[in-house]
Design an enzyme around this catalytic site. Structure first.
Site, short mmCIF file in Angstrom:
data_model
loop_
_atom_site.label_atom_id
_atom_site.label_comp_id
_atom_site.label_asym_id
_atom_site.label_seq_id
_atom_site.Cartn_x
_atom_site.Cartn_y
_atom_site.Cartn_z
N LYS A 135 59.97 26.84 47.05
CA LYS A 135 60.61 27.82 46.16
C LYS A 135 61.91 28.41 46.69
O LYS A 135 62.80 28.70 45.90
CB LYS A 135 59.62 28.93 45.81
CG LYS A 135 59.22 29.80 46.98
CD LYS A 135 58.06 30.73 46.61
CE LYS A 135 57.71 31.61 47.78
NZ LYS A 135 56.30 32.00 47.79
N ARG A 174 48.14 41.88 47.50
CA ARG A 174 48.88 41.16 46.47
C ARG A 174 47.79 40.47 45.65
O ARG A 174 46.87 41.13 45.21
CB ARG A 174 49.95 40.22 47.07
CG ARG A 174 51.06 39.92 46.05
CD ARG A 174 52.17 39.03 46.62
NE ARG A 174 51.78 37.62 46.68
CZ ARG A 174 52.60 36.64 47.05
NH1 ARG A 174 53.85 36.90 47.39
NH2 ARG A 174 52.18 35.39 47.08
C1 LIG Z 1 55.83 31.71 49.04
C2 LIG Z 1 54.41 31.47 49.29
C3 LIG Z 1 54.02 30.77 50.43
C4 LIG Z 1 55.00 30.31 51.49
O1 LIG Z 1 55.39 31.39 52.32
P1 LIG Z 1 56.34 31.17 53.59
O2 LIG Z 1 56.38 32.50 54.25
O3 LIG Z 1 57.67 30.75 53.07
O4 LIG Z 1 55.70 30.13 54.43
C5 LIG Z 1 52.67 30.53 50.61
N1 LIG Z 1 51.75 30.96 49.72
C6 LIG Z 1 52.08 31.64 48.61
C7 LIG Z 1 51.03 32.08 47.67
C8 LIG Z 1 53.42 31.93 48.36
O5 LIG Z 1 53.75 32.60 47.26
#
Ligand SMILES: *Cc1c(COP(=O)(O)O)cnc(C)c1O
Length: 360
Positions: free
Chosen positions: A38, A133
């Site tokens: 993302k 969250r």
């Molecule tokens: C964005 C996201 C990740 C990845 O997080 P990083 O800190 O970039 O490794 C993993 N799990 C969920 C649910 C996310 O939204």
């Protein structure tokens, strides 16, 4: 050839190197990696890097990004990180093979959509182990898992947790153990194997590397550690990875000697703040064609350590270039290393041209 600015450069082979390193480190702890795309808006250059590195699962929070992942030629499983809305269930089952969910009502919508489309869809039930969250509260987990498991056209394959994102709660032996306990209770209640235990994101790597990750956690979803090579708990470089993986480039549209404190009575700036200034005397200042529409000015570091970012408005980035390594002139390109927040803005801004750079 003139490459337009503002520009975001993705160093494909360097990111591939990071992905390979992290896949290897995780494999040593029996953990599989879902690579999260993302922060680079699932750009095809990133997909190329991840496929080069042998990534087997791609994850993104947005359905349209997973569509792009598919169109880039990735044929492995695609994981939707943010729970879909019930009304987007049809798109979710079309572009994702699995999704993270915390509501059996949404999963019911996914089940109906999967039946209508004649596809299979897997579900990982998110459990909130403290970050506040997403996730089912642990005392409701069995009930929700039962409801999800009864839906005919989806398969509940496991549980997951996400930490250090909203509440800043650190992954720990205690909260990972809690997740495993919830998994065991849900297995017993549903009779399903619930093989996937998706422990978290890049913030979980330190616990893993220290050797304290409870056995049974078998998946991590890694974005920032792969793309920026950083431990997200302290932003230090992660072992075995590099940090020169993405660069933002702007172009100088003005260079002038000016005082470092504004003249005249001051009120609010363009964003309703009252800016404060350090008086460094008369300095050589440059303006770059980068602004808040393109980056987060507080979250970029000039590749030349002699340059100072003073501030920015929507479209103008103000730099002190008095101590630059070589004199900065009109039309020069200036490079910056972005942090996560700046990269998120740059990669999703329609004004920034994203380009792939090959070679290490
Ligand atoms: C964005 C996201 C990740 C990845 O997080 P990083 O800190 O970039 O490794 C993993 N799990 C969920 C649910 C996310 O939204």
């Amino acid at each position: 050839m003139y490459a337009p600015t503002p520009r975001l450069e993705i160093f494909v082979d360097r990111i591939a190197e990071n992905a390979r390193a992290l896949i290897g480190q995780c494999a040593d702890h029996s953990i599989k990696v879902a690579a999260v795309t993302k922060v680079l808006n699932a750009h095809p250059a990133l997909l190329r890097a991840l496929m080069q590195a042998g990534v087997t699962m791609i994850a993104d929070s947005r359905i349209d990004n997973l569509k792009r992942v598919t169109e880039s030629g990735f044929t492995g499983p695609r994981l939707l990180l943010r729970s879909p809305t019930p009304r987007s269930a049809a798109q979710a089952v079309q572009w994702a093979d699995c999704s993270l969910n915390s509501s059996s009502r949404t999963v019911a919508a996914l089940s109906r959509a999967a039946e209508a489309a004649g596809v299979e869809h897997q579900v990982v039930m998110m459990v909130d182990v403290g970050d506040l969250r997403e996730g089912v509260w642990p005392d409701r987990a069995v009930e929700e898992a039962m409801a999800m498991s009864r839906l005919p056209h989806v398969e509940l394959v496991g549980v997951g947790a996400n930490l250090a994102c909203y509440g800043g709660v650190l992954p720990s032996v205690a909260n990972m153990t809690k997740l495993l306990e919830v998994r065991d209770q849900c297995c017993e209640a549903t009779g399903l194997p619930l093989e996937v235990v998706s422990g978290g994101n890049s913030a979980n790597l330190e616990l893993m590397a220290s050797g304290d990750m409870p056995a049974g956690i078998n998946q991590l979803r890694l974005g920032e550690s792969i793309i920026l090579g950083r431990n997200t708990l302290d932003r230090e470089a992660w072992v075995g990875t590099r940090q020169d993986t993405v660069r933002v480039v702007g172009e100088v549209i003005e260079v002038a000697r000016k005082p470092s404190v504004p003249l005249g009575e001051t009120g609010q700036d363009a964003f309703g703040n009252h800016p404060e200034f350090v008086d460094r005397g008369v300095r050589t200042r440059a303006i770059c064609n980068l602004g808040r529409q393109d980056v987060v000015p507080e979250a970029i570091t000039p590749t030349d350590p002699g340059i100072i970012v003073l501030g920015a408005s929507s479209d103008h980035l103000i730099l002190d270039v008095t101590d630059a390594a070589s004199p900065v002139r009109l039309g020069d390109e200036i490079g910056f290393w972005p942090q996560y927040s700046a990269l998120l803005v740059a990669s999703t801004s329609t004004h920034v041209h994203t380009v792939a750079v090959n070679g290490s």
